[in-house]
Structures are given as structure tokens and as C-alpha cells.
Design a protein around this motif. Structure first.
Motif, PDB file in Angstrom:
ATOM      1  N   GLU A   1      14.168  -1.229  13.328  1.00  0.00           N
ATOM      2  CA  GLU A   1      13.240  -2.468  12.480  1.00  0.00           C
ATOM      3  C   GLU A   1      12.555  -1.750  11.320  1.00  0.00           C
ATOM      4  O   GLU A   1      12.092  -0.563  11.275  1.00  0.00           O
ATOM      5  N   PRO A   2      12.727  -2.596  10.235  1.00  0.00           N
ATOM      6  CA  PRO A   2      12.091  -1.964   8.944  1.00  0.00           C
ATOM      7  C   PRO A   2      10.415  -2.313   8.862  1.00  0.00           C
ATOM      8  O   PRO A   2      10.222  -2.968   9.710  1.00  0.00           O
ATOM      9  N   ALA A   3       9.836  -1.230   8.302  1.00  0.00           N
ATOM     10  CA  ALA A   3       8.558  -1.490   8.203  1.00  0.00           C
ATOM     11  C   ALA A   3       8.075  -1.930   7.074  1.00  0.00           C
ATOM     12  O   ALA A   3       8.566  -1.730   6.085  1.00  0.00           O
ATOM     13  N   LEU A   4       7.126  -3.212   7.041  1.00  0.00           N
ATOM     14  CA  LEU A   4       7.084  -4.012   6.228  1.00  0.00           C
ATOM     15  C   LEU A   4       5.639  -4.265   6.007  1.00  0.00           C
ATOM     16  O   LEU A   4       4.576  -3.878   6.864  1.00  0.00           O
ATOM     17  N   TYR A   5       5.026  -4.904   4.839  1.00  0.00           N
ATOM     18  CA  TYR A   5       3.861  -5.463   4.498  1.00  0.00           C
ATOM     19  C   TYR A   5       3.686  -6.861   5.121  1.00  0.00           C
ATOM     20  O   TYR A   5       4.591  -7.625   4.577  1.00  0.00           O
TER      21      TYR A   5
ATOM     22  N   LEU B   1       3.742 -15.143  10.080  1.00  0.00           N
ATOM     23  CA  LEU B   1       3.563 -14.146   8.995  1.00  0.00           C
ATOM     24  C   LEU B   1       4.898 -13.786   8.357  1.00  0.00           C
ATOM     25  O   LEU B   1       5.986 -13.987   9.057  1.00  0.00           O
ATOM     26  N   ARG B   2       5.045 -13.430   7.227  1.00  0.00           N
ATOM     27  CA  ARG B   2       6.272 -12.963   6.635  1.00  0.00           C
ATOM     28  C   ARG B   2       6.245 -11.570   6.154  1.00  0.00           C
ATOM     29  O   ARG B   2       5.022 -11.157   5.521  1.00  0.00           O
ATOM     30  N   GLY B   3       7.034 -10.775   6.252  1.00  0.00           N
ATOM     31  CA  GLY B   3       7.000  -9.254   6.052  1.00  0.00           C
ATOM     32  C   GLY B   3       7.986  -8.945   4.945  1.00  0.00           C
ATOM     33  O   GLY B   3       8.963  -9.639   4.603  1.00  0.00           O
ATOM     34  N   TYR B   4       7.414  -7.992   4.000  1.00  0.00           N
ATOM     35  CA  TYR B   4       7.993  -7.592   2.726  1.00  0.00           C
ATOM     36  C   TYR B   4       8.221  -6.223   2.570  1.00  0.00           C
ATOM     37  O   TYR B   4       7.186  -5.607   3.166  1.00  0.00           O
ATOM     38  N   GLU B   5       9.200  -5.553   2.201  1.00  0.00           N
ATOM     39  CA  GLU B   5       9.346  -4.219   2.071  1.00  0.00           C
ATOM     40  C   GLU B   5       8.391  -3.551   0.903  1.00  0.00           C
ATOM     41  O   GLU B   5       7.959  -2.506   0.862  1.00  0.00           O
ATOM     42  N   THR B   6       7.877  -4.620  -0.176  1.00  0.00           N
ATOM     43  CA  THR B   6       6.860  -4.034  -0.985  1.00  0.00           C
ATOM     44  C   THR B   6       5.742  -5.022  -0.950  1.00  0.00           C
ATOM     45  O   THR B   6       5.737  -6.000  -0.633  1.00  0.00           O
ATOM     46  N   GLU B   7       4.640  -4.707  -1.471  1.00  0.00           N
ATOM     47  CA  GLU B   7       3.461  -5.301  -1.606  1.00  0.00           C
ATOM     48  C   GLU B   7       3.840  -6.581  -2.337  1.00  0.00           C
ATOM     49  O   GLU B   7       4.110  -6.550  -3.373  1.00  0.00           O
ATOM     50  N   GLN B   8       3.127  -7.609  -1.975  1.00  0.00           N
ATOM     51  CA  GLN B   8       3.023  -8.880  -2.684  1.00  0.00           C
ATOM     52  C   GLN B   8       1.606  -9.288  -3.207  1.00  0.00           C
ATOM     53  O   GLN B   8       0.685  -8.525  -2.803  1.00  0.00           O
ATOM     54  N   ASN B   9       1.332 -10.411  -3.960  1.00  0.00           N
ATOM     55  CA  ASN B   9       0.239 -10.703  -4.428  1.00  0.00           C
ATOM     56  C   ASN B   9      -0.159 -11.880  -3.488  1.00  0.00           C
ATOM     57  O   ASN B   9       0.651 -12.844  -3.367  1.00  0.00           O
ATOM     58  N   GLU B  10      -1.462 -12.109  -2.917  1.00  0.00           N
ATOM     59  CA  GLU B  10      -1.854 -13.484  -2.569  1.00  0.00           C
ATOM     60  C   GLU B  10      -1.633 -14.567  -3.484  1.00  0.00           C
ATOM     61  O   GLU B  10      -2.127 -14.411  -4.635  1.00  0.00           O
ATOM     62  N   GLY B  11      -1.069 -15.632  -3.128  1.00  0.00           N
ATOM     63  CA  GLY B  11      -0.993 -16.837  -4.108  1.00  0.00           C
ATOM     64  C   GLY B  11       0.723 -16.817  -4.593  1.00  0.00           C
ATOM     65  O   GLY B  11       1.115 -17.700  -5.013  1.00  0.00           O
ATOM     66  N   ASP B  12       1.435 -15.676  -4.293  1.00  0.00           N
ATOM     67  CA  ASP B  12       2.563 -15.694  -4.627  1.00  0.00           C
ATOM     68  C   ASP B  12       3.468 -16.542  -4.170  1.00  0.00           C
ATOM     69  O   ASP B  12       3.187 -16.962  -2.900  1.00  0.00           O
ATOM     70  N   PRO B  13       4.711 -16.949  -4.591  1.00  0.00           N
ATOM     71  CA  PRO B  13       5.526 -18.183  -3.954  1.00  0.00           C
ATOM     72  C   PRO B  13       5.950 -17.444  -2.753  1.00  0.00           C
ATOM     73  O   PRO B  13       6.470 -16.468  -2.666  1.00  0.00           O
ATOM     74  N   PHE B  14       6.026 -18.296  -1.422  1.00  0.00           N
ATOM     75  CA  PHE B  14       6.528 -18.016  -0.381  1.00  0.00           C
ATOM     76  C   PHE B  14       8.140 -18.061  -0.265  1.00  0.00           C
ATOM     77  O   PHE B  14       8.703 -19.223  -0.765  1.00  0.00           O
ATOM     78  N   THR B  15       8.702 -17.055   0.177  1.00  0.00           N
ATOM     79  CA  THR B  15      10.254 -17.205   0.152  1.00  0.00           C
ATOM     80  C   THR B  15      10.707 -17.065   1.723  1.00  0.00           C
ATOM     81  O   THR B  15       9.964 -16.089   2.298  1.00  0.00           O
ATOM     82  N   ALA B  16      11.794 -17.539   2.112  1.00  0.00           N
ATOM     83  CA  ALA B  16      12.228 -17.547   3.373  1.00  0.00           C
ATOM     84  C   ALA B  16      12.704 -15.922   3.622  1.00  0.00           C
ATOM     85  O   ALA B  16      13.367 -15.295   2.653  1.00  0.00           O
TER      86      ALA B  16
ATOM     87  N   PRO C   1       2.620  -0.148   5.769  1.00  0.00           N
ATOM     88  CA  PRO C   1       3.823  -0.767   6.316  1.00  0.00           C
ATOM     89  C   PRO C   1       3.826  -0.664   8.028  1.00  0.00           C
ATOM     90  O   PRO C   1       3.557   0.499   8.470  1.00  0.00           O
ATOM     91  N   LEU C   2       4.331  -1.653   8.637  1.00  0.00           N
ATOM     92  CA  LEU C   2       4.470  -1.703  10.099  1.00  0.00           C
ATOM     93  C   LEU C   2       5.639  -2.431  10.302  1.00  0.00           C
ATOM     94  O   LEU C   2       6.062  -3.582   9.741  1.00  0.00           O
ATOM     95  N   THR C   3       6.257  -2.291  11.211  1.00  0.00           N
ATOM     96  CA  THR C   3       7.431  -2.716  12.103  1.00  0.00           C
ATOM     97  C   THR C   3       6.940  -4.228  12.628  1.00  0.00           C
ATOM     98  O   THR C   3       5.644  -4.348  12.922  1.00  0.00           O
ATOM     99  N   LYS C   4       7.878  -5.027  12.861  1.00  0.00           N
ATOM    100  CA  LYS C   4       7.442  -6.248  13.377  1.00  0.00           C
ATOM    101  C   LYS C   4       6.778  -6.057  14.666  1.00  0.00           C
ATOM    102  O   LYS C   4       5.787  -6.748  15.081  1.00  0.00           O
ATOM    103  N   SER C   5       7.415  -4.887  15.673  1.00  0.00           N
ATOM    104  CA  SER C   5       6.914  -4.807  17.009  1.00  0.00           C
ATOM    105  C   SER C   5       5.260  -4.095  16.830  1.00  0.00           C
ATOM    106  O   SER C   5       4.471  -4.527  17.673  1.00  0.00           O
TER     107      SER C   5
END
Length: 118
Positions: free
Chosen positions: A43-47, A90-105, A66-70
């Protein structure tokens, strides 16, 4: 006569050598043909971010490293979502995002945690 006796005595030696070579060859083939495949994908470690489905944007970041889904699912301070239904929590991203950024699938299931209630 000597020739026949010589052939007979060497024939048994040749057969014994061939048998030993065959056993060694089969043993080494068996060892080299045993291949174990690890089909488990790490599992990838994500924000992780809350998802605002009404405004289709990201909510607050839930983890500072970053944390894995588990790992995220086992930490009650990150989420109480159980990943049991299709509504994203929750949605995980490899890099940090900003609150209010558009949500992507999420590209794969290891990049999202779903909740059982809407």
C-alpha cells in the motif's frame, strides 16, 4: 575375453555415473524451477483528506506524515470510516494538497476510504 570383461565392468560404472548425474540434475532443476511470486502489492503511504462532496473539494488534512490506508483506518484520530460502502470518506494523495482544492476521483481503492453512511 579380456575386452568383454573390461566392457562389462566399465558398463556398470558408466550406468552408476549416469544415474548419479541424473539425480543431481533433477534435484538442481527442481530447486531452480521453484519460483514464488509475491502478488501482494504494498500500500502506498499517503496524505489523507476529508472530502466535501457537496462542494466537490478537499476538506482538512488528517495526517501530518504519510500513512497507508491500513494505518489510517486503524487510527481513530484519522477516521472512523470502515470502508464498507461506496460513499467516499477520505481521499489519499502522494503529495500534500490544500484544503479547498478540487476533489479528484481516487485512481485506485488504496487511495480512498469509504464510509457506510452517506
Amino acid at each position: 575375453m579380456k575386452a568383454i570383461k573390461f566392457i562389462k565392468s566399465n558398463m556398470l560404472t558408466a550406468i552408476a555415473i549416469a544415474a548419479v548425474a541424473s539425480i543431481i540434475g533433477l534435484q538442481s532443476f527442481r530447486d531452480s524451477s521453484t519460483v514464488t511470486l509475491d502478488n501482494t502489492k504494498a500500500e502506498p503511504a499517503l496524505y489523507w483528506y476529508e472530502v466535501d462532496l457537496v462542494n466537490n473539494e478537499l476538506g482538512p488534512q488528517k495526517n501530518s506524515s504519510p500513512l497507508t490506508k491500513s494505518q489510517a483506518m486503524s487510527n481513530p484520530s484519522i477516521t472512523s470510516c470502515n470502508d464498507a460502502a461506496s460513499t467516499i470518506c477520505l481521499r489519499g494523495y502522494e503529495t500534500e494538497q490544500n484544503e479547498g482544492d478540487p476533489f479528484t476521483a481516487a485512481p485506485t481503492s488504496d487511495h480512498r476510504i469509504n464510509r457506510s453512511n452517506p
